[in-house]
Design an enzyme around this catalytic site. Structure first.
Site, PDB file in Angstrom:
ATOM      1  CE1 TYR A 104      39.808  44.444  38.248  1.00  0.00           C
ATOM      2  CE2 TYR A 104      41.005  43.672  40.195  1.00  0.00           C
ATOM      3  CZ  TYR A 104      40.971  43.959  38.837  1.00  0.00           C
ATOM      4  OH  TYR A 104      42.092  43.744  38.073  1.00  0.00           O
ATOM      5  CD  GLU A 189      40.444  43.220  35.061  1.00  0.00           C
ATOM      6  OE1 GLU A 189      41.346  43.952  35.496  1.00  0.00           O
ATOM      7  OE2 GLU A 189      39.816  43.486  34.010  1.00  0.00           O
TER       8      GLU A 189
END
Ligand code: GDP
Ligand code: MN
Length: 377
Positions: A104, A189
């Site tokens: 992530y 993101e």
């Protein structure tokens, strides 16, 4: 707020040198099959619904195919359906890759520190909100030098990457930060950022552009579709105007009084349909404009709840009376006013002369407007 779909986000990634799988956006099942047959999307491939909601993987909106026919069928199965209230009009078709690890990475605006923040986690592929805090590495970025080498190295260590993967991450973070900065994003993101063989690949993209910077980005204008046409006009006129589902118009001043007014209407069974926050306006013309905008939303009744501070009661009353005169008779609606504070007596007198009564008590005035809205319904 401008949220980009994954496909648009990945177009930006490509432009800024953030690696993404080979793929294309299609709008029909035939086009999906053609893209695979022509070889522009290699097999096996992934078919992903282009909606703004997350959780597509779990929700059946991410599918896999190993033949052109399967790609066509998967696209046909998703296109036109509704995913969490959003109609799927586009799908992203991409080469499927073999994932070794899911990481992530994001840059977001940390509003409490008023600085960009880099977040990384080795536990990618699941919603970051569900990841234990201790498994997330956070670094606040000073926007003047921008993202610097030691910050990239710290992130690389936190993710446990070495060799080509470390080199990839270093480059990727630099490019992703450049995108975040130049596109005036409030969030970029990548989840998951996949380890594929010896390299990193962004398998998902979430990009949100900061609304206050929209004047610098006319290219995003057509994407901004979460405002109603009236809300769009209001924004251009710098009027705080929000449309809801109900039928009562609310004009108040200040966020606190506006919210309290909505609450009290709800308490008496009313349904606010549009509200307008006059804020600290001291210009009758602006009040008129705001009121005419509200009239276009066709409320069944309107509640004017003003506390005269910076905005004096007589200013609001004058603006309102001017506006009332320009609303055609066929579009008139019952109006209940409650105006208190600075120049209250003058304001009430102006309204009375125009046939509008001011009810000083909040609860009684709210009840009156709810009754008027129901009577007119
Ligand atoms: P989201 O669920 O809406 O966040 O959609 P994602 O784009 O993150 O996809 C969900 C999941 O699908 C990912 O976490 C992966 O596990 C899986 N996925 C997506 N693309 C690929 C791919 O190319 N290969 C494999 N094996 N899995 C993929
Ligand atoms: Mn994802």
């Amino acid at each position: 707020m401008v949220k980009l779909t994954e496909g648009r986000g990945k177009e930006l990634f490509r432009k800024y040198g953030v690696p993404v799988p080979t793929g294309t956006i299609v709008t029909s099942a035939e086009e999906a099959e053609r893209s695979v047959r022509s070889g522009s999307v290699p097999l096996p491939c992934v078919i992903k619904a282009q909606v703004l909601a997350g959780g597509r993987g779990k929700g059946g909106a991410v599918r896999f195919a190993s033949t052109p026919e399967e790609a066509r069928a998967a696209a046909a199965a998703i296109l036109g359906t509704s995913f969490q209230g959003e109609t799927v009009r586009e799908v992203l078709l991409e080469q499927k890759v073999a994932i070794a690890r899911e990481l992530y990475v994001s840059f977001a605006l940390d509003r409490s520190q008023r600085l960009p923040m880099l977040m990384t986690s080795a536990r990618g592929g699941v919603e970051i909100e569900t990841v234990d805090d201790s498994a997330i590495d956070r670094q606040t970025i000073d926007p003047f030098p921008g993202l610097v080498a030691y910050e990239r190295r710290k992130a690389t260590r936190a993710l446990g990457l070495t060799g080509t993967l470390a080199a990839d991450l270093d480059r990727l973070l630099g490019n992703l930060y450049r995108l975040f900065d130049r596109e005036d994003a409030e969030l970029v993101e990548i989840n998951p950022l996949a380890v594929v063989g010896e390299h990193l690949l962004a398998l998902d993209a979430k990009v949100i552009i900061e609304d206050d910077a929209s004047f610098r980005h006319p290219e995003y204008a057509e994407i901004r579709d979460d405002r109603t046409p009236l809300e769009e006009i209001a924004r251009e006129k710098e009027i705080a105007f929000v449309q809801l589902d109900g039928n009562i118009g609310v004009i108040a001043n200040g966020a606190g009084l506006t919210m309290a007014t909505l609450d009290v209407l709800k308490e008496f069974g009313g349904a606010p349909g549009v509200f307008l926050d006059l804020g600290g306006t001291d210009d009758p013309k602006k009040v008129t404009e705001a009121f005419l905008l509200m009239a276009q939303a066709h409320p069944k009744a309107v509640f004017l709840n003003i506390f005269g501070g910076v905005t004096r009661c007589d200013t609001v009353a004058n603006g309102l009376v001017a506006a009332l005169a320009s609303v055609p008779a066929s579009e008139r609606f019952p109006l209940v006013a409650r105006i208190r504070g600075n120049n209250e007596a003058e304001g009430i007198a102006i309204l009375r002369a125009a046939g509008v009564t001011s009810v000083p008590d909040l609860r009684s005035s709210a009840q009156a407007v709810v009754a008027a809205a129901q009577g007119g319904a």
